[in-house]
Write a protein that holds these residues in place. Sequence first.
Motif, mmCIF file in Angstrom:
data_model
loop_
_atom_site.group_PDB
_atom_site.id
_atom_site.type_symbol
_atom_site.label_atom_id
_atom_site.label_comp_id
_atom_site.label_asym_id
_atom_site.label_seq_id
_atom_site.Cartn_x
_atom_site.Cartn_y
_atom_site.Cartn_z
ATOM 1 N N GLU A 185 -4.255 -20.748 -22.346
ATOM 2 C CA GLU A 185 -5.536 -21.058 -21.721
ATOM 3 C C GLU A 185 -6.054 -22.427 -22.182
ATOM 4 O OE1 GLU A 185 -7.938 -17.802 -22.895
ATOM 5 O OE2 GLU A 185 -7.223 -16.451 -21.304
ATOM 6 N N ARG A 186 -5.888 -22.714 -23.466
ATOM 7 C CA ARG A 186 -6.436 -23.954 -24.019
ATOM 8 C C ARG A 186 -5.705 -25.179 -23.469
ATOM 9 N NH1 ARG A 186 -6.113 -22.554 -28.769
ATOM 10 N NH2 ARG A 186 -4.227 -23.604 -29.502
ATOM 11 N N ILE A 187 -4.404 -25.149 -23.480
ATOM 12 C CA ILE A 187 -3.695 -26.346 -22.994
ATOM 13 C C ILE A 187 -3.824 -26.484 -21.478
ATOM 14 C CG2 ILE A 187 -2.071 -26.381 -24.938
ATOM 15 C CD1 ILE A 187 0.074 -25.282 -23.025
ATOM 16 N N SER A 188 -3.991 -25.361 -20.775
ATOM 17 C CA SER A 188 -4.224 -25.448 -19.333
ATOM 18 C C SER A 188 -5.530 -26.166 -19.052
ATOM 19 C CB SER A 188 -4.262 -24.049 -18.693
ATOM 20 O OG SER A 188 -3.043 -23.400 -18.834
ATOM 21 N N PHE A 189 -6.522 -25.920 -19.892
ATOM 22 C CA PHE A 189 -7.843 -26.520 -19.695
ATOM 23 C C PHE A 189 -7.875 -27.966 -20.201
ATOM 24 C CE2 PHE A 189 -12.237 -27.442 -20.762
ATOM 25 C CZ PHE A 189 -12.938 -26.924 -19.674
ATOM 26 N N GLU A 190 -7.329 -28.172 -21.402
ATOM 27 C CA GLU A 190 -7.492 -29.471 -22.052
ATOM 28 C C GLU A 190 -6.483 -30.511 -21.593
ATOM 29 O OE1 GLU A 190 -7.229 -28.445 -26.152
ATOM 30 O OE2 GLU A 190 -9.330 -27.771 -26.298
ATOM 31 N N SER A 191 -5.290 -30.074 -21.217
ATOM 32 C CA SER A 191 -4.219 -31.033 -20.938
ATOM 33 C C SER A 191 -4.071 -31.368 -19.457
ATOM 34 C CB SER A 191 -2.877 -30.478 -21.449
ATOM 35 O OG SER A 191 -2.930 -30.282 -22.841
ATOM 36 N N ILE A 192 -4.939 -30.807 -18.629
ATOM 37 C CA ILE A 192 -4.794 -31.023 -17.193
ATOM 38 C C ILE A 192 -5.054 -32.480 -16.831
ATOM 39 C CG2 ILE A 192 -7.182 -30.559 -16.494
ATOM 40 C CD1 ILE A 192 -4.092 -29.091 -14.802
ATOM 41 N N SER A 193 -5.787 -33.208 -17.670
ATOM 42 C CA SER A 193 -6.120 -34.598 -17.360
ATOM 43 C C SER A 193 -5.240 -35.606 -18.083
ATOM 44 C CB SER A 193 -7.590 -34.875 -17.710
ATOM 45 O OG SER A 193 -7.824 -34.658 -19.094
ATOM 46 N N GLU A 194 -4.426 -35.136 -19.016
ATOM 47 C CA GLU A 194 -3.610 -36.089 -19.766
ATOM 48 C C GLU A 194 -2.282 -36.345 -19.062
ATOM 49 O OE1 GLU A 194 -2.470 -34.769 -23.623
ATOM 50 O OE2 GLU A 194 -1.420 -32.981 -22.912
ATOM 51 N N GLY A 195 -1.659 -37.436 -19.426
ATOM 52 C CA GLY A 195 -0.387 -37.784 -18.827
ATOM 53 C C GLY A 195 0.710 -36.812 -19.225
ATOM 54 N N TYR A 196 1.729 -36.749 -18.407
ATOM 55 C CA TYR A 196 2.856 -35.867 -18.695
ATOM 56 C C TYR A 196 3.585 -36.333 -19.953
ATOM 57 C CZ TYR A 196 2.354 -34.014 -13.936
ATOM 58 O OH TYR A 196 1.887 -33.426 -12.795
ATOM 59 N N GLY A 197 4.148 -35.348 -20.680
ATOM 60 C CA GLY A 197 4.990 -35.661 -21.822
ATOM 61 C C GLY A 197 4.513 -35.068 -23.124
ATOM 62 N N ASN A 198 3.223 -34.742 -23.205
ATOM 63 C CA ASN A 198 2.712 -34.170 -24.446
ATOM 64 C C ASN A 198 2.849 -32.652 -24.420
ATOM 65 O OD1 ASN A 198 1.473 -33.797 -26.899
ATOM 66 N ND2 ASN A 198 -0.606 -33.887 -26.045
#
Length: 787
Positions: A185-198
């Motif tokens: 849930e956390r990475i779905s929310f927080e990482s949706i705006s960051e670039g691919y690769g992390n």
Amino acid sequence: MHNEFNTVIGTTLDSQYNSILDIVTAKPEETFTVSDITVCVAIRLTEINPWVLPRLEFLLTHYSPTPCFLIVDFGSQGEFKDSIENLCKINNAQYLYIDDTNIFSLSTARNIGASYIKTKFIFFTDVDCVFESNFFKKISSLTNSLSLSIATRRCIFLPVYHLTEKATNCFFDFSQRQKKDEYLERISFESISEGYGNNFMFIAPYSNVYLITKEFFELSGGYCNIFRGHGSEDFEYLIRLGIFSSNIPLPASLNKDWYGPLKESFWQSQLDYSGFRKYVEALTIPSELQGLKTFHLFHESPSKEGYWTAHNDWKRQNFNKIIDNYYPNMENIILQDYIERPKKALCIFSDKKQWGYFVPLRLYGYKLDILCSNSDNDIHNILNKIEQNYYDRIFIFNPYMKSHAKFRGIIELSRRLGVRTTVIERGGLPNSLYYADEVVYGDHDYHNIDNILSTYIPKTLAKSKALINRICSGCEFLENQESYEVTHSKLVLLRNSKCPTIFIPLQLEDDMAVTKFTDGYPSYNEFIEQIRESIFANPDIIFAIKRHPLSKNNISNLMAENVVLVDDNTNIHALMDSCKFTIVYNSGVGMLSCIQQKPTFNIGNTYYSASTTLSNRVSSVEEAIIKIKSKQYHCTTIEDAIIFTDWLINEKYSWFSANDIIRDFSDRKSHGYDNIMVELINLDGTIINTGSIRNSYPPSPRSYLNHRITIFPVKNEKVVGKKPLPKVSEKVVAKEPLPKVSEKVVAKEPLKKSRLFNKLKKDPYRFCADSKYILIRMARILFTKKS
């Protein structure tokens, strides 16, 4: 039973339904749980993918509550096969082995696996995909909310979030389910705006992971089994599922692979609804908005060592070979069927948009072939197949249509050789059709209607009552009409006339209903002449005559002082309510009149005439008028209307949704359909829900979906800026100056009304005769003409 019939019909049910289709497809409420879902996973374990076994163990033990599992082992060998089988046995999962050591085929594995599944729902996923631990409880709840027991063609498609190796390791570092869920849930929310690769390698707004009903999988024809290795089998099948189930418009260039999630163009694609990826993305967005997604776990894919991705269709060669079979010639989608079926059937139709009537026949065990060409060569090939007993059954849409004249030899030969022939034709109620041995006018069941009404025991009383209420409300019709309220407001004088008022709907002169099965009955031309004679012989009766809405015939020669020629778009239910009687040749309007419990008379061969109820059979219009004047006629009771309707629902009619197409020809119009979906089929006494009730929610340019993905592209759209508000110091100039109170424009309307009122008091006959309104002119017969 008598007291039950006398209750106010439909009052406890009508509020539940928004349409006739809602009523007729309704079933006793079913509540589905996780136990109604079987998760189907196809795998092959070898020395190059050892991660499969621990991922399989995780799949079988992680979810709570736990669904059923079917593990399809596609050709694992020796100890690899044994280890999978033992793991399934330990975790109470069904194990299915397919002895195929050729290149891995997900298509074949899923097709075979589906044939072994007994639950209502199939959930296709991969061993390297994970979900939140309560995912199956959430999705089973959604099956109830979406009424999948009725709308069996609805699918729940999931997007896929591809985790990086780092994110995958982090996921497995958590030992508790709750912590794993919170991490996703956390990475779905927080990482949706960051670039691919992390955290995410990439996100694909679609996937080959989805929930489907068992019935829809069988109806759809399954996966194309020419695909082996990696790629394309999913997109080709998802396209077919969308065409079969959704009313989302197809994009331009459906066969093109554009805007992949790893291509630079992916970030510039918002306004270009083109290619198959945008289509399956549009199909998936509703599920993603429900919070549903799958996470693909990282793993090694050693293609150089023989991993299945080494064999792929990434250049879409096989994909194009298959999709070219039915795009853009959509009628050929009937031929895309990769499921074994015991019987063969031929489907005959000339309008290539009619293929939707035939697809549900697959659920009755038929592999379908088509004939929609009238070329001599194609017809000869079919005749040879029939002679060789190749087909078990022939289905044809209305064999008496002019465009089907070349097919009549096929029908005659099949009947002569004992090949069962079934006719498909529209029914007499909105959204209805039937599959029968003969068209309705030649169906012997309807000629025995007296016996049926006296012995038939209703099976779905509440449904039949609700349907009658819906029909009588005048909000649904066979042809486009204005609303009940608009027509009702126009017919005040007709409704309050002291004279007998008779509604006569006309028909198309070349229609099968008036050119076939007429032996022993007056011809339709004789019927028209009888109307003309009766008009002049009965000046004390008002005749409201409506030509068929598809006709272009000039019927002004029927005009007389006691005739009202109503507009083509007049609501027939409001018109029948405003008249005291209905006389028809054999129009389907007569059946609606009976259901509306209006005294009805038919001259031609009908399917709703009985000796003591429904329509009164007479030999002429004048005989009907004699019976009206002498009150020697019967009227359909509410009891008989319900029994007849219930019999139609349960014994005769199927139901479909479609988009109307009106074609305009020089001599008449034609009513056709596009995007046909049979929502419920009634064939050989077996009724199956086969639709998605999609027309209850037609897609719109003003929808949120169109905001997210432009399914309604606007060409050459100009951005128009808002005009600034005038400054306080600026003078706002009106386009047209308002007239002064003293000007004559204010006085014109009252003066005109005063003159008309004085004329009405002085000479009401002349007032009516001079009116520009037809119904007011008709009212002149209520007054004496001054000499």
